[in-house]
Design a protein around this motif. Structure first.
Motif, mmCIF file in Angstrom:
data_model
loop_
_atom_site.group_PDB
_atom_site.id
_atom_site.type_symbol
_atom_site.label_atom_id
_atom_site.label_comp_id
_atom_site.label_asym_id
_atom_site.label_seq_id
_atom_site.Cartn_x
_atom_site.Cartn_y
_atom_site.Cartn_z
ATOM 1 N N THR A 209 0.830 -1.206 0.000
ATOM 2 C CA THR A 209 0.000 0.000 0.000
ATOM 3 C C THR A 209 0.863 1.254 0.000
ATOM 4 O O THR A 209 0.590 2.206 -0.742
ATOM 5 C CB THR A 209 -0.939 -0.005 1.218
ATOM 6 O OG1 THR A 209 -1.704 -1.211 1.205
ATOM 7 C CG2 THR A 209 -1.862 1.189 1.201
ATOM 8 N N LEU B 284 -1.413 -3.828 -6.336
ATOM 9 C CA LEU B 284 -2.053 -3.651 -5.026
ATOM 10 C C LEU B 284 -3.271 -4.561 -4.896
ATOM 11 O O LEU B 284 -3.481 -5.179 -3.856
ATOM 12 C CB LEU B 284 -2.460 -2.192 -4.813
ATOM 13 C CG LEU B 284 -3.100 -1.898 -3.458
ATOM 14 C CD1 LEU B 284 -2.089 -2.107 -2.338
ATOM 15 C CD2 LEU B 284 -3.643 -0.487 -3.422
ATOM 16 N N ARG B 285 -4.062 -4.665 -5.940
ATOM 17 C CA ARG B 285 -5.261 -5.519 -5.926
ATOM 18 C C ARG B 285 -4.864 -6.973 -5.678
ATOM 19 O O ARG B 285 -5.503 -7.670 -4.883
ATOM 20 C CB ARG B 285 -6.006 -5.383 -7.243
ATOM 21 C CG ARG B 285 -7.343 -6.082 -7.264
ATOM 22 C CD ARG B 285 -8.060 -5.908 -8.582
ATOM 23 N NE ARG B 285 -8.070 -4.529 -9.020
ATOM 24 C CZ ARG B 285 -7.878 -4.151 -10.285
ATOM 25 N NH1 ARG B 285 -7.672 -5.035 -11.232
ATOM 26 N NH2 ARG B 285 -7.899 -2.869 -10.608
ATOM 27 N N ASP B 286 -3.830 -7.444 -6.350
ATOM 28 C CA ASP B 286 -3.376 -8.829 -6.162
ATOM 29 C C ASP B 286 -2.867 -9.060 -4.747
ATOM 30 O O ASP B 286 -3.132 -10.100 -4.141
ATOM 31 C CB ASP B 286 -2.282 -9.175 -7.166
ATOM 32 C CG ASP B 286 -2.799 -9.235 -8.595
ATOM 33 O OD1 ASP B 286 -4.029 -9.293 -8.787
ATOM 34 O OD2 ASP B 286 -1.960 -9.213 -9.519
ATOM 35 N N ASP C 161 -2.822 2.000 -13.820
ATOM 36 C CA ASP C 161 -3.478 0.702 -14.007
ATOM 37 C C ASP C 161 -2.592 -0.447 -13.547
ATOM 38 O O ASP C 161 -3.052 -1.355 -12.844
ATOM 39 C CB ASP C 161 -3.861 0.491 -15.476
ATOM 40 C CG ASP C 161 -5.033 1.347 -15.905
ATOM 41 O OD1 ASP C 161 -5.768 1.834 -15.021
ATOM 42 O OD2 ASP C 161 -5.208 1.524 -17.131
ATOM 43 N N THR D 255 -2.131 -0.331 -9.741
ATOM 44 C CA THR D 255 -3.358 -0.753 -9.073
ATOM 45 C C THR D 255 -3.508 -2.263 -9.108
ATOM 46 O O THR D 255 -3.965 -2.873 -8.138
ATOM 47 C CB THR D 255 -4.578 -0.076 -9.726
ATOM 48 O OG1 THR D 255 -4.405 1.340 -9.654
ATOM 49 C CG2 THR D 255 -5.866 -0.460 -9.038
ATOM 50 N N GLN D 256 -3.123 -2.891 -10.207
ATOM 51 C CA GLN D 256 -3.223 -4.346 -10.319
ATOM 52 C C GLN D 256 -2.329 -5.030 -9.287
ATOM 53 O O GLN D 256 -2.731 -6.024 -8.689
ATOM 54 C CB GLN D 256 -2.844 -4.804 -11.730
ATOM 55 C CG GLN D 256 -3.022 -6.283 -11.961
ATOM 56 C CD GLN D 256 -4.460 -6.723 -11.840
ATOM 57 O OE1 GLN D 256 -5.365 -6.030 -12.281
ATOM 58 N NE2 GLN D 256 -4.678 -7.873 -11.236
ATOM 59 N N VAL E 242 -3.714 -7.421 -1.944
ATOM 60 C CA VAL E 242 -4.829 -7.408 -0.995
ATOM 61 C C VAL E 242 -5.679 -8.671 -1.159
ATOM 62 O O VAL E 242 -6.113 -9.266 -0.167
ATOM 63 C CB VAL E 242 -5.679 -6.130 -1.160
ATOM 64 C CG1 VAL E 242 -6.958 -6.200 -0.356
ATOM 65 C CG2 VAL E 242 -4.872 -4.906 -0.758
ATOM 66 N N PHE E 243 -5.911 -9.104 -2.392
ATOM 67 C CA PHE E 243 -6.691 -10.317 -2.621
ATOM 68 C C PHE E 243 -5.998 -11.528 -2.006
ATOM 69 O O PHE E 243 -6.644 -12.359 -1.358
ATOM 70 C CB PHE E 243 -6.920 -10.530 -4.119
ATOM 71 C CG PHE E 243 -7.684 -11.781 -4.428
ATOM 72 C CD1 PHE E 243 -9.040 -11.847 -4.186
ATOM 73 C CD2 PHE E 243 -7.039 -12.891 -4.944
ATOM 74 C CE1 PHE E 243 -9.755 -13.006 -4.452
ATOM 75 C CE2 PHE E 243 -7.741 -14.057 -5.216
ATOM 76 C CZ PHE E 243 -9.100 -14.115 -4.975
#
Length: 82
Positions: A23, A57-59, A51, A54-55, A61-62
């Motif tokens: 983060t 960070l998304r991975d 983009d 963000t991908q 957190v997921f």
């Protein structure tokens, strides 16, 4: 038993730290790239960078959510309090 608890706690703290680092790198990367692009007045790659950033960070957190969910399932089934 104490050694196992310390190892589990360390692993839990480690995964939390990884998410916090991801983060922080996300925010720092976005602010830095925006500042550099503002300095050079060239915003052509800003959307692509955001983009991709963000991908990541998304991975991160997921993966943390999946890990936490699996830990909770095993804790509930095992009757662990910790």
């Amino acid at each position: 038993m104490v050694k196992k608890l310390n190892k589990n706690r360390w692993l839990w703290e480690f995964s939390k730290r990884v998410v916090l680092i991801c983060t922080a790198l996300f925010v720092i990367g976005d602010v830095y790239s925006m500042a550099v692009m503002l300095l050079y007045e060239n915003f052509d790659s800003l959307g692509t960078f955001i983009d991709c950033n963000t991908q990541v960070l998304r991975d991160c957190v997921f993966a943390y959510m999946v890990k936490s969910g699996l830990e909770n399932i095993f804790k509930i089934r095992g009757g662990n309090e910790e």
